[in-house]
Design a protein around this motif. Structure first.
Motif, PDB file in Angstrom:
ATOM      1  N   ARG A  35      32.403  61.342  17.119  1.00  8.60           N
ATOM      2  CA  ARG A  35      31.676  60.681  16.483  1.00  8.60           C
ATOM      3  C   ARG A  35      31.305  61.385  15.127  1.00  8.60           C
ATOM      4  N   TRP A  37      30.869  61.749  12.147  1.00 14.74           N
ATOM      5  CA  TRP A  37      29.930  61.436  11.303  1.00 14.74           C
ATOM      6  C   TRP A  37      28.629  61.553  11.102  1.00 14.74           C
ATOM      7  N   LEU A  38      28.686  60.759  12.220  1.00 10.30           N
ATOM      8  CA  LEU A  38      27.437  60.325  13.072  1.00 10.30           C
ATOM      9  C   LEU A  38      26.306  61.711  13.068  1.00 10.30           C
ATOM     10  N   VAL A  90      25.352  60.686  21.229  1.00 14.01           N
ATOM     11  CA  VAL A  90      27.225  59.948  20.805  1.00 14.01           C
ATOM     12  C   VAL A  90      27.636  61.297  21.893  1.00 14.01           C
TER      13      VAL A  90
END
Length: 187
Positions: A35, A37-38, A90
């Motif tokens: 991810r 964006w994270l 993540v």
């Protein structure tokens, strides 16, 4: 005048933020779906906090007591460890080999902070690393596919080895820093 250690911490934090980018890049090269964006938010928070921290010594007329400087540095290092934990969460969780980067924060704390603060940093990093075992990251590289992440003996060994390395690094580097400081004061 703000302690020169604050300026060094700012410089080293830029390198640490680069390490977060390398961590994400490594996870992507391992075929993990990320991810982005994270990861961008995590790195962005680090950049924003480091810009603010770097701005502090440049303000004219601002003087901080050494005690206040150490609290600011301790808070920045805790934030860095939280950002590292988020990035690891993540990008592979506890099985991500970049979990060793926690030791950089402990060594830095040992050089610029008190022994108690360094011990607190070591404890925080051990807890944060342990929390990574609770994160389900999907594609995890474990030796026993039937074992859950926390049941995996290899990862348990990694956590135990990290705990020992964190405590030993924090203790000996802080002792060396204290000895050097005492020698400087004698001179």
């Amino acid at each position: 005048m703000v302690d020169s250690s604050l300026r060094w911490v700012v410089r080293l934090r830029w390198i640490s933020l680069g390490g977060l980018g390398v961590c994400a890049g490594f996870a992507k090269s391992e075929g993990q779906a990320l991810r982005w964006w994270l990861i961008a938010v995590i790195i962005g928070l680090g950049v924003a906090s480091n810009l603010a921290l770097g701005w502090l010594p440049r303000r004219r007329g601002v003087t901080l007591a050494r005690q206040h400087t150490s609290y600011i540095i301790a808070a920045a290092l805790v934030l860095d460890m939280l950002l590292l934990t988020a990035c690891l969460a993540v990008t592979g969780g506890a099985s991500n080999p970049f979990s060793v980067l926690y030791l950089v924060h402990i060594a830095l704390a040992a050089v610029v902070l008190t022994s108690r603060q360094t011990l607190a940093m070591a404890a925080v990093s051990v807890v944060l690393f342990a929390l990574l075992f609770l994160v389900d990251v999907g594609q995890v590289h474990v030796h026993d596919p039937k074992a859950s992440l926390f049941e995996n003996k290899h990862l348990q060994g990694m956590w135990l080895a990290f705990t020992l390395a964190a405590l030993i690094t924090g203790y000996f580097v802080s002792r060396i820093a204290a000895t050097l400081q005492a020698q400087r004061e004698q001179i």
